[in-house]
Enzyme design. Structure first.
Site, PDB file in Angstrom:
ATOM      1  N   SER A 265       0.830  -1.194   0.000  1.00 27.86           N
ATOM      2  CA  SER A 265       0.000   0.000   0.000  1.00 27.86           C
ATOM      3  C   SER A 265       0.864   1.244   0.000  1.00 27.86           C
ATOM      4  O   SER A 265       2.040   1.212   0.352  1.00 27.86           O
ATOM      5  CB  SER A 265      -0.895   0.016   1.234  1.00 27.86           C
ATOM      6  OG  SER A 265      -0.078   0.290   2.364  1.00 27.86           O
ATOM      7  N   LYS A 266       0.218   2.332  -0.392  1.00 29.25           N
ATOM      8  CA  LYS A 266       0.863   3.635  -0.464  1.00 29.25           C
ATOM      9  C   LYS A 266       1.465   4.031   0.871  1.00 29.25           C
ATOM     10  O   LYS A 266       2.456   4.726   0.920  1.00 29.25           O
ATOM     11  CB  LYS A 266      -0.207   4.668  -0.821  1.00 29.25           C
ATOM     12  CG  LYS A 266      -0.062   5.244  -2.194  1.00 29.25           C
ATOM     13  CD  LYS A 266      -1.033   6.368  -2.313  1.00 29.25           C
ATOM     14  CE  LYS A 266      -1.205   6.776  -3.755  1.00 29.25           C
ATOM     15  NZ  LYS A 266      -2.333   7.630  -3.959  1.00 29.25           N
ATOM     16  N   ARG A 267       0.802   3.610   1.946  1.00 28.39           N
ATOM     17  CA  ARG A 267       1.221   4.054   3.271  1.00 28.39           C
ATOM     18  C   ARG A 267       2.657   3.637   3.591  1.00 28.39           C
ATOM     19  O   ARG A 267       3.346   4.305   4.324  1.00 28.39           O
ATOM     20  CB  ARG A 267       0.260   3.520   4.342  1.00 28.39           C
ATOM     21  CG  ARG A 267      -0.670   4.611   4.851  1.00 28.39           C
ATOM     22  CD  ARG A 267      -1.727   4.039   5.751  1.00 28.39           C
ATOM     23  NE  ARG A 267      -2.661   3.215   4.994  1.00 28.39           N
ATOM     24  CZ  ARG A 267      -2.952   1.965   5.286  1.00 28.39           C
ATOM     25  NH1 ARG A 267      -2.384   1.380   6.297  1.00 28.39           N
ATOM     26  NH2 ARG A 267      -3.814   1.287   4.546  1.00 28.39           N
TER      27      ARG A 267
END
Ligand code: GLU
Length: 502
Positions: A265-267
């Site tokens: 994920s982007k996180r």
């Protein structure tokens, strides 16, 4: 329409604004599969979810595919002027331009009793879902509108009541079983499949309907896509059956995971191909890296560096793993470093220049002669060995671009004295002086300095290196002297001498 005998595969992204590295891998596996089998790789844009519409998303997606060398053979591409174009006989390949087709097919399913109009409000559906969750049942539509009489249904439609079209999942269908080319036999019971909405009230089809119709009409023989779509496949199979169509082969590739095994994920870092390219990961390294995320050539091979042709040759669906693939940033850095090392210096310079990596403040604020091609090429020749990405150019060695300031107490080596350091520096000036311009190479300078150092390498070379860089760590003095040139090297050493004299 009968299936064409040649392999036809597709990458069918929803244009979210950027190409995800997982999307790059899906596109790559499809492109490799097509190449290997002499087939066609189609790019189709699945943009029927209007709530997620992002202007410019198709352009940026195609741009990323172009940069990574994965332009499709057919479908959506780009002309020389950078305009989005669609080519091939089964188009248009942008789903929002095919709406009447989906509508026609959905109505055909209603007529054949395989789908039905549903007028249930979102409030009713929410209550239904809530009850089901409370009773520990999987949320599913309860087929209420299936029992509407045709007169009532028509009346309500005439009155303009909003409706959707749902697939009528035959509960007596039993297990839906298919043979996934990667995962083997997959079986899901029809009673676990929801009566999927096929046409939404806004007149747009859902992903499921448009995807199946297009795969069929575009003659797709193999559906190679991410594992997140596996739960959708039984719905798609029911749709193929409802239309009476032959099915393509399905192959679901494993999820991409973060190092903690959560879904990538982007996180936890970058996921957009553009972000990696912007940092100076080479497209061919990125492609090589994603190829190995969930695939290897098997037969005990430990080969890791593959050209595109080698990948085409080695790739097959049997080599794709079933389990999730961890995105190992360290491995990408290593691989990118290997690709950078392998570039001829001319190419490295070109790439760095084109990518804007020679425009950074550190470089553009330097005096004019330092910004010249010759000078920058010398810097690259020294840094090439150690770069992990092009954005790192100059970062470790700022003294190539700015005059270093060296600390007096850093100049003498360990137990050596100020006098010892001064002696080394004075001798270094003479040695550099004595090297002619045509002999001004790393090898010559290195040989001359080492010869003078004898067995006192630390005492002799350390002060020279510090004088040239002001830093505790740097490439060896001959490399720095070679890059900055004889006059600049002598100037820096004289400056260090004057500091020692203070
Ligand atoms: N539009 C879907 C996506 O965004 C395509 C899935 C498929 O390949 O069927 O990934």
């Amino acid at each position: 329409m009968p299936h064409p005998s040649a392999v036809r595969v597709r990458f069918a992204p929803s244009p979210t604004g950027y190409l995800h590295v997982g999307g790059l891998r899906t596109a790559l596996y499809n492109a490799l599969f097509a190449k290997k089998h002499g087939g066609i790789f189609v790019l189709r844009i699945e943009d029927t979810d209007r709530s997620r519409f992002v202007p410019g998303a198709v352009e940026s997606l195609v741009e990323s595919l172009k940069k990574t060398g994965l332009m499709p053979d057919e479908g959506v591409g780009m002309d020389e002027k950078g305009n989005i174009v669609q080519t091939g006989g089964f188009g248009p390949y942008i789903q929002s331009e095919r709406l009447s087709l989906y509508k026609k097919h959905a109505e055909e399913l209603v007529m054949n009793g395989r789908a039905y109009y549903c007028f249930c409000s979102s409030e009713r559906l929410a209550i239904l879902r809530e009850e089901q969750v409370k009773n520990k049942q999987a949320p599913k539509y309860d087929k209420r509108c299936l029992s509407l009489s045709s007169t009532e249904r028509e009346e309500r439609r005439q009155r303009g009541e909003t409706s959707v079209i749902r697939l009528d999942v035959p509960l007596d269908r039993g297990a839906i079983v298919f043979d996934d080319a990667i995962r083997g036999e997959v079986s899901i019971h029809a009673r676990d499949v929801d009566d999927q909405v096929l046409m939404k009230s806004d007149g747009f089809p859902t992903y499921h309907l448009a995807n199946v119709i297009d795969d069929r009409l575009m003659g797709i023989t193999h559906v190679i896509r991410g594992e997140e779509w596996l739960p959708s496949t039984p719905k798609h199979i029911l749709l193929y059956e409802a239309f009476g169509w032959e099915m393509p082969v399905f192959a679901h590739i494993p999820l991409l995971l973060n190092s903690d095994k959560s879904k990538l994920s982007k996180r936890q870092g970058d996921v957009a191909v553009e972000d990696y390219l912007a940092k100076g990961y080479l497209p061919e390294a990125l492609v090589n890296f994603v190829a190995l995320l969930g695939w290897n050539p098997g037969r005990g091979s430990t080969k890791e560096i593959f050209s595109f042709d080698e990948l085409t040759h080695a790739f097959d669906l049997e080599g794709v793993h079933k389990t999730g693939a961890v995105f190992d940033q360290g491995k990408l850095d290593w691989m990118n470093g290997e690709y950078i090392k392998a570039l001829p210096i001319d190419m490295l310079y070109e790439r760095a220049l084109e990518g804007g990596f020679l425009n950074k403040n550190l470089i553009s604020n330097a005096p004019a002669h330092i910004r010249e091609e010759e000078y920058l090429r010398r810097v690259l020749a020294i840094e090439q060995e150690r770069l992990t990405k092009l954005a790192d150019i100059g970062e470790e060695n700022p003294f190539f671009f700015i005059e270093p300031v060296c600390q007096k107490d850093m100049l003498p080596w360990k137990k050596s004295t100020i006098a010892g350091a001064m002696e080394a520096l004075e001798q270094a000036i003479l040695i550099l002086e004595g090297i002619s311009q045509e002999n001004w190479t790393r090898e010559h300078i290195g040989e001359a300095l080492l010869a003078a150092a004898g067995d006192k390498r630390g005492d002799f070379l350390w002060p020279i290196r510090v004088a040239l860089t002001g830093a505790e760590k740097s490439p060896p003095p001959q490399d720095i002297a070679w890059v900055i040139g004889k006059d600049a090297a002598k100037k820096r050493i004289r400056l260090a001498l004057s500091i020692l004299n203070m």
